[in-house]
Scaffold this active site. Structure first.
Site, PDB file in Angstrom:
ATOM      1  N   GLN A  62       0.811  -1.217   0.000  1.00  0.00           N
ATOM      2  CA  GLN A  62       0.000   0.000   0.000  1.00  0.00           C
ATOM      3  C   GLN A  62       0.850   1.276   0.000  1.00  0.00           C
ATOM      4  O   GLN A  62       0.313   2.360  -0.266  1.00  0.00           O
ATOM      5  CB  GLN A  62      -0.934   0.017   1.215  1.00  0.00           C
ATOM      6  CG  GLN A  62      -2.004  -1.076   1.174  1.00  0.00           C
ATOM      7  CD  GLN A  62      -2.935  -0.974   2.349  1.00  0.00           C
ATOM      8  OE1 GLN A  62      -2.666  -1.563   3.400  1.00  0.00           O
ATOM      9  NE2 GLN A  62      -3.995  -0.223   2.222  1.00  0.00           N
ATOM     10  N   CYS A 110     -10.800   0.087   3.293  1.00  0.00           N
ATOM     11  CA  CYS A 110      -9.383  -0.083   2.998  1.00  0.00           C
ATOM     12  C   CYS A 110      -8.784   1.277   2.659  1.00  0.00           C
ATOM     13  O   CYS A 110      -9.399   2.066   1.931  1.00  0.00           O
ATOM     14  CB  CYS A 110      -9.211  -1.031   1.799  1.00  0.00           C
ATOM     15  SG  CYS A 110      -7.491  -1.265   1.312  1.00  0.00           S
ATOM     16  N   LEU A 111      -7.593   1.536   3.191  1.00  0.00           N
ATOM     17  CA  LEU A 111      -6.966   2.845   2.975  1.00  0.00           C
ATOM     18  C   LEU A 111      -6.597   3.062   1.504  1.00  0.00           C
ATOM     19  O   LEU A 111      -6.375   4.190   1.088  1.00  0.00           O
ATOM     20  CB  LEU A 111      -5.709   2.971   3.864  1.00  0.00           C
ATOM     21  CG  LEU A 111      -5.969   2.920   5.374  1.00  0.00           C
ATOM     22  CD1 LEU A 111      -4.663   2.960   6.150  1.00  0.00           C
ATOM     23  CD2 LEU A 111      -6.906   4.029   5.815  1.00  0.00           C
TER      24      LEU A 111
HETATM   25  C1  LIG Z   1     -17.586  -0.116   4.765  1.00  0.00           C
HETATM   26  N1  LIG Z   1     -17.785  -0.172   6.190  1.00  0.00           N
HETATM   27  C2  LIG Z   1     -16.748   0.085   7.015  1.00  0.00           C
HETATM   28  O1  LIG Z   1     -15.612   0.291   6.640  1.00  0.00           O
HETATM   29  C3  LIG Z   1     -17.064   0.035   8.457  1.00  0.00           C
HETATM   30  C4  LIG Z   1     -18.094   0.842   8.978  1.00  0.00           C
HETATM   31  C5  LIG Z   1     -18.365   0.790  10.363  1.00  0.00           C
HETATM   32  C6  LIG Z   1     -17.637  -0.052  11.215  1.00  0.00           C
HETATM   33  C7  LIG Z   1     -16.626  -0.880  10.698  1.00  0.00           C
HETATM   34  C8  LIG Z   1     -15.881  -1.825  11.627  1.00  0.00           C
HETATM   35  C9  LIG Z   1     -16.330  -0.850   9.307  1.00  0.00           C
HETATM   36  N2  LIG Z   1     -15.303  -1.613   8.765  1.00  0.00           N
HETATM   37  C10 LIG Z   1     -13.983  -1.368   9.028  1.00  0.00           C
HETATM   38  N3  LIG Z   1     -13.664  -0.438   9.957  1.00  0.00           N
HETATM   39  C11 LIG Z   1     -12.341  -0.281  10.223  1.00  0.00           C
HETATM   40  N4  LIG Z   1     -11.957   0.619  11.189  1.00  0.00           N
HETATM   41  C12 LIG Z   1     -12.939   1.093  12.132  1.00  0.00           C
HETATM   42  C13 LIG Z   1     -12.607   2.455  12.664  1.00  0.00           C
HETATM   43  N5  LIG Z   1     -11.225   2.494  13.165  1.00  0.00           N
HETATM   44  C14 LIG Z   1     -10.869   3.649  13.925  1.00  0.00           C
HETATM   45  C15 LIG Z   1     -11.488   4.883  13.669  1.00  0.00           C
HETATM   46  C16 LIG Z   1     -11.134   6.012  14.424  1.00  0.00           C
HETATM   47  C17 LIG Z   1     -10.150   5.933  15.419  1.00  0.00           C
HETATM   48  C18 LIG Z   1      -9.534   4.700  15.677  1.00  0.00           C
HETATM   49  C19 LIG Z   1      -9.895   3.572  14.932  1.00  0.00           C
HETATM   50 CL1  LIG Z   1      -9.125   2.076  15.284  1.00  0.00          CL
HETATM   51  C20 LIG Z   1     -10.235   2.108  12.156  1.00  0.00           C
HETATM   52  C21 LIG Z   1     -10.568   0.758  11.574  1.00  0.00           C
HETATM   53  N6  LIG Z   1     -11.357  -0.968   9.582  1.00  0.00           N
HETATM   54  C22 LIG Z   1     -11.773  -1.879   8.671  1.00  0.00           C
HETATM   55  N7  LIG Z   1     -10.831  -2.620   8.095  1.00  0.00           N
HETATM   56  C23 LIG Z   1     -11.163  -3.825   7.300  1.00  0.00           C
HETATM   57  S1  LIG Z   1      -9.917  -5.005   7.800  1.00  0.00           S
HETATM   58  C24 LIG Z   1      -8.684  -3.704   7.859  1.00  0.00           C
HETATM   59  C25 LIG Z   1      -9.445  -2.538   8.514  1.00  0.00           C
HETATM   60  C26 LIG Z   1      -8.815  -1.190   8.185  1.00  0.00           C
HETATM   61  O2  LIG Z   1      -7.877  -0.779   8.848  1.00  0.00           O
HETATM   62  N8  LIG Z   1      -9.356  -0.492   7.171  1.00  0.00           N
HETATM   63  C27 LIG Z   1      -8.824   0.792   6.841  1.00  0.00           C
HETATM   64  N9  LIG Z   1     -13.062  -2.102   8.360  1.00  0.00           N
HETATM   65 NI    NI Z   2      -6.574  -2.618   2.965  1.00  0.00          NI
END
Ligand SMILES: CNC(=O)c1cccc(C)c1Nc1nc(N2CCN(c3ccccc3Cl)CC2)nc(N2CSC[C@H]2C(=O)NC)n1
Ligand code: NI
Length: 182
Positions: A62, A110-111
């Site tokens: 990434q 995903c970022l």
């Molecule tokens: C489309 N709906 C959605 O995205 C989705 C929607 C609602 C809930 C979830 C749970 C969803 N899903 C999802 N939410 C996350 N975060 C929740 C927020 N959090 C975070 C945010 C702010 C401060 C600290 C933190 Cl910790 C960061 C991480 N992360 C991932 N993934 C998929 S696996 C890798 C991981 C990843 O890092 N993605 C960038 N999925």
């Molecule tokens: Ni990803």
């Protein structure tokens, strides 16, 4: 810290190369910067100041480094608690995986994907993971639930797989009754 590449960049669809030990200082530095990025992205003030999207996992492809390394930082449930999982995974391998499947009820983000793609991403509910740390020490741990989902999402990046590849095209929210929703 290199910029995060987005969907469409070929590196996201490539199979990343294994590391050989010992890691160079530069490789160790890159790993530490990836973990730092996750820490900053989860700090609301820093994230707002630098306009960072929050993440709990980041894979080297990434940042356009096609090597088998990912940083994972899953915070504790409450503020000020120890993280649930904080590791830099070098050459991670899933040794075994449960038949039982699980998915995040709210889908995955995903970022490297700047769009919301709704749907369940079915993954193994439990995995046995082997990885090496920056010093080449081997680790083996059984992971489950949210941490297991995140680690599988990041290992997918090392194989050129993106989360939406797993979403059912006909019915994105198709779920067998034994699919655990987290
Ligand atoms: C489309 N709906 C959605 O995205 C989705 C929607 C609602 C809930 C979830 C749970 C969803 N899903 C999802 N939410 C996350 N975060 C929740 C927020 N959090 C975070 C945010 C702010 C401060 C600290 C933190 Cl910790 C960061 C991480 N992360 C991932 N993934 C998929 S696996 C890798 C991981 C990843 O890092 N993605 C960038 N999925
Ligand atoms: Ni990803």
């Amino acid at each position: 810290m290199h910029d995060i590449i987005r969907e469409g960049h070929p590196t996201l669809r490539a199979r990343a190369e294994k590391f050989t030990f010992p890691l160079s200082d530069e490789e160790k530095q890159t790993a530490q910067k990836m973990m730092e990025f996750l820490e900053n992205s989860q700090d609301l003030e820093i994230a707002e100041k630098y306009n960072l999207r929050a993440g709990v996992g980041l894979a080297a492809p990434q940042i356009d480094v096609s090597k088998r390394m990912t940083a994972v930082l899953v915070p504790g449930e409450e503020e000020g608690q120890e993280p649930l999982f904080k590791h830099i995974l070098i050459n991670p391998t899933i040794l075994s995986e449960s038949v039982q499947m699980a998915a995040l009820a709210e889908g995955e983000g995903c970022l490297s994907v700047d769009r919301e793609i709704p749907g369940y991403v079915p993954r193994h509910a439990r995995i046995k993971l082997r990885w090496y740390d920056l010093d080449g020490n081997e680790h083996v741990e059984r992971l489950r639930d949210y941490v297991a989902i995140v680690v599988q999402h990041e290992i997918d990046h090392l194989n050129g797989v993106l989360f939406f590849d797993h979403i059912n095209k006909e019915n994105p929210f198709a779920a067998t009754e034994d699919l655990i929703l987290l």
